[in-house]
Design a protein around this motif. Structure first.
Motif, short mmCIF file in Angstrom:
data_model
loop_
_atom_site.label_atom_id
_atom_site.label_comp_id
_atom_site.label_asym_id
_atom_site.label_seq_id
_atom_site.Cartn_x
_atom_site.Cartn_y
_atom_site.Cartn_z
N ASN A 117 -8.71 -32.09 103.15
CA ASN A 117 -7.47 -31.31 103.09
C ASN A 117 -6.28 -32.16 102.64
OD1 ASN A 117 -8.86 -29.07 103.91
ND2 ASN A 117 -8.10 -29.08 106.02
N LEU A 118 -6.16 -33.38 103.20
CA LEU A 118 -5.02 -34.23 102.84
C LEU A 118 -5.11 -34.65 101.38
CD1 LEU A 118 -2.46 -35.75 103.50
CD2 LEU A 118 -3.85 -37.62 104.41
N SER A 119 -6.28 -35.07 100.93
CA SER A 119 -6.41 -35.52 99.54
C SER A 119 -6.12 -34.37 98.56
CB SER A 119 -7.81 -36.08 99.30
OG SER A 119 -8.81 -35.12 99.57
N GLU A 120 -6.50 -33.15 98.91
CA GLU A 120 -6.20 -32.01 98.05
C GLU A 120 -4.72 -31.64 98.11
OE1 GLU A 120 -8.87 -28.90 99.17
OE2 GLU A 120 -10.60 -29.82 98.14
N HIS A 121 -4.13 -31.80 99.31
CA HIS A 121 -2.70 -31.50 99.48
C HIS A 121 -1.84 -32.40 98.58
CE1 HIS A 121 0.75 -30.12 102.08
NE2 HIS A 121 1.29 -31.18 101.50
N LEU A 122 -2.28 -33.63 98.38
CA LEU A 122 -1.48 -34.61 97.65
C LEU A 122 -1.65 -34.53 96.13
CD1 LEU A 122 -2.12 -37.70 99.98
CD2 LEU A 122 -0.01 -36.37 99.81
N ILE A 123 -2.44 -33.57 95.65
CA ILE A 123 -2.70 -33.47 94.20
C ILE A 123 -1.41 -33.30 93.40
CG2 ILE A 123 -3.65 -31.93 92.42
CD1 ILE A 123 -6.10 -31.55 94.21
N ASP A 124 -0.46 -32.49 93.93
CA ASP A 124 0.77 -32.24 93.16
C ASP A 124 1.67 -33.46 93.07
OD1 ASP A 124 1.97 -30.28 91.56
OD2 ASP A 124 3.44 -29.79 93.11
N CYS A 125 1.45 -34.45 93.95
CA CYS A 125 2.22 -35.70 93.87
C CYS A 125 1.95 -36.40 92.54
CB CYS A 125 1.86 -36.63 95.03
SG CYS A 125 2.48 -36.09 96.64
N LYS A 126 0.72 -36.29 92.05
CA LYS A 126 0.37 -36.94 90.79
C LYS A 126 1.09 -36.28 89.62
CE LYS A 126 -3.75 -39.16 88.95
NZ LYS A 126 -3.96 -38.75 87.57
N ARG A 127 1.30 -34.97 89.70
CA ARG A 127 1.99 -34.26 88.62
C ARG A 127 3.46 -34.64 88.55
NH1 ARG A 127 5.39 -30.05 88.22
NH2 ARG A 127 5.31 -29.67 90.47
N VAL A 128 4.14 -34.71 89.72
CA VAL A 128 5.60 -34.91 89.71
C VAL A 128 5.99 -36.38 89.52
CG1 VAL A 128 5.94 -32.88 91.16
CG2 VAL A 128 5.78 -35.13 92.23
N LEU A 129 5.05 -37.31 89.76
CA LEU A 129 5.35 -38.74 89.60
C LEU A 129 5.26 -39.12 88.13
CD1 LEU A 129 5.92 -41.34 91.35
CD2 LEU A 129 3.48 -41.85 91.03
N ASN A 130 6.25 -39.87 87.63
CA ASN A 130 6.18 -40.27 86.23
C ASN A 130 5.17 -41.41 86.03
OD1 ASN A 130 7.48 -42.96 86.18
ND2 ASN A 130 9.33 -41.85 86.76
N ASP A 131 4.82 -41.67 84.80
CA ASP A 131 3.73 -42.61 84.51
C ASP A 131 4.06 -44.03 84.92
OD1 ASP A 131 2.19 -40.57 83.51
OD2 ASP A 131 2.80 -40.88 81.41
N ARG A 132 5.34 -44.36 85.07
CA ARG A 132 5.75 -45.70 85.48
C ARG A 132 6.14 -45.75 86.96
NH1 ARG A 132 5.92 -49.18 81.47
NH2 ARG A 132 6.99 -50.68 82.80
N GLY A 133 5.81 -44.68 87.67
CA GLY A 133 6.20 -44.58 89.07
C GLY A 133 5.16 -45.14 90.04
N SER A 134 5.52 -45.16 91.33
CA SER A 134 4.64 -45.67 92.39
C SER A 134 4.59 -44.70 93.55
CB SER A 134 5.13 -47.03 92.90
OG SER A 134 4.92 -48.05 91.94
N PHE A 135 3.44 -44.65 94.20
CA PHE A 135 3.20 -43.79 95.36
C PHE A 135 2.78 -44.68 96.51
CE2 PHE A 135 0.06 -40.36 97.10
CZ PHE A 135 0.87 -40.19 98.20
N PHE A 136 3.58 -44.69 97.61
CA PHE A 136 3.26 -45.46 98.81
C PHE A 136 2.86 -44.49 99.92
CE2 PHE A 136 6.01 -48.20 96.37
CZ PHE A 136 5.43 -49.45 96.50
#
Length: 454
Positions: free
Chosen positions: A249-268
């Motif tokens: 559930n958590l891994s699927e919930h976080l899918i949209d984070c990949k869309r909104v983050l730019n290609d030079r961005g970071s996710f912590f």
């Protein structure tokens, strides 16, 4: 004198104050050395001192026992019960029962008085007199009253040895301070002239259609941990029956984070683990494996070492003293500045004495958040020399809040290393807005999502 054991009775008020506990050990002691002191009874053959011994000798089937009989005024019965138990090793629950009993006696004798129940009583108050009658220090009694007032469910934890009085007292103080801080900071920071610099959406972050593709530079978040407390039924995360369901559930919930983050961005991603049936579930790394399958690149697994972790209730394993912060990116070409020097004077807190030179000036070797690494990449083990944090706002599960919200210091490094002023930072599980407050201090724009309204 000797009396028949069958003629004796437990004093009816004894059960309101004390438990007849540890009887098995007392029985063994009586078998070895006998009764070292006679029972003390009143003229009705009610036991004033020795109720545990009375129960023990009944189990041992004694027929007679030595007693001392005293004439006791009705108004003095409770005070005598407490007086004769002064040297006894008591539970914290029993100490509080003694306190409230003595307070009641004083209130009846002197009219209702607020100084007896006030945590902020003066040193010369009646609380000191009551503490002396109980055989405990006034400061310990004050802390017990404070704990009972704000979190009475902690008393049972004290008696089980899960907490010390000082640990519970300090934890509750931190909880109250944070609640006050939340109350004072529920609105958008007034220091931002453009209200669009600080956006909050009271909705699930599984679909962040308010954000454009690639709009976000840095994401820092700590999602609900599995099986720690009951989260919103609408959200569902953390309430799953199994850790396997939570990981999916958590891994699927976080899918949209990949869309909104730019290609030079970071996710912590800050994520803690959970014991279930004595088995540590290894949830954080299982989630990361799912995210890697979605195309995320894991750049670092950062160890966040805590200086005062929540005490473990288990006696058969070590106390968990760290959590993971995973640094994820969409590509290997991303914005990153590992050799930052120090924060501005506005956001730099005072340092402890060990960080000062002999002339009182700040040392260049260590700053409050960023060590002077002199060209070397900093390590992935973050302790108090990297970020000075003692997890001051960490919660216990029984308090009904997020079990491990992070302090501001732990967010500052990643935001400074991976974003610039005015760039957008996202927290998809914003809670009370700690990430947003840090962005406000550092001049970053912020957007947050949470189902709960603060």
């Amino acid at each position: 004198m000797k009396v028949k054991v069958s003629s004796l009775k437990h004093h009816p008020k004894n059960k309101d104050i004390y438990e007849l506990s540890s009887i098995d050990q007392l029985i063994e002691s009586i078998k070895d050395v006998g009764l070292l002191q006679p029972l003390i009874i009143d003229t009705k053959n009610q036991v004033i001192s020795g109720n545990r011994r009375l129960k023990s000798i009944r189990i041992l089937k004694w027929e007679e026992v030595d007693v001392i009989q005293r004439k006791v005024n009705k108004e003095d019965e409770e005070k005598l019960l407490i007086h004769y138990n002064k040297q006894r090793i008591k539970k914290y629950k029993e100490l509080l029962n003694e306190y409230f009993t003595l307070v009641s006696i004083h209130q009846k004798g002197q009219g209702r008085r607020t100084d007896l129940t006030s945590v902020k009583s003066d040193i010369g108050s009646s609380r000191d007199l009551v503490a002396k009658m109980m055989g405990v220090s006034s400061s310990q009694l004050q802390r017990l009253i404070f704990i009972h007032k704000h979190h009475p469910d902690h008393i049972e934890l004290l008696d089980k040895g899960i907490f010390t009085v000082n640990q519970s007292y300090l934890q509750i103080q931190r909880e109250l301070k944070e609640k006050k801080s939340r109350k004072n900071k529920t609105s958008i920071p007034s220091s931002l002239e453009n209200l669009s610099s600080w956006r909050c959406y009271q909705k699930s972050s599984s679909n962040m259609n308010e954000l454009n593709e690639g709009e976000v530079q840095t994401i820092f978040t700590s999602p609900p941990y599995w099986n720690k407390r009951r989260y919103s039924e609408e959200e569902g995360l953390g309430n799953e029956k199994t850790s396997e369901e939570f990981v999916v559930n958590l891994s699927e919930h976080l899918i949209d984070c990949k869309r909104v983050l730019n290609d030079r961005g970071s996710f912590f991603l800050n994520l803690g683990d959970t014991f279930y049936n004595g088995n540590l579930q290894n949830i954080p790394h299982r989630v990361i494996l799912k995210l890697q399958q979605q195309g995320w690149i894991l750049r670092n697994t950062i160890i966040w070492s805590k200086t005062n972790p929540k005490p473990s209730a288990s006696k058969s394993n070590l106390t968990p003293s760290y959590e993971f912060i995973f640094h994820l990116t969409k590509s290997k070409e991303y914005d990153y500045n590992p050799t930052l020097t120090k924060l501005s004077s506005e956001s730099k807190p005072s340092l402890p004495p060990r960080h000062r030179s002999v002339n009182g000036e700040y040392s260049n070797s260590i700053s409050p958040y960023l060590p002077n690494i002199r060209g070397k990449n900093m390590g992935d083990y973050w302790n108090e020399d990297i970020v000075r944090t003692s997890v001051a706002n960490q919660k216990l599960n029984i308090m009904g809040e997020h079990p491990a919200p992070f302090p501001e210091e732990i967010i500052t490094l990643p935001i400074l290393q991976t974003s610039k002023e005015f760039e957008l930072v996202l927290d998809p599980f914003m809670g009370s807005g700690t990430t947003g407050r840090v962005c406000d201090k550092l001049g970053r724009r912020f957007v947050g999502y949470d189902l709960k309204k603060y």
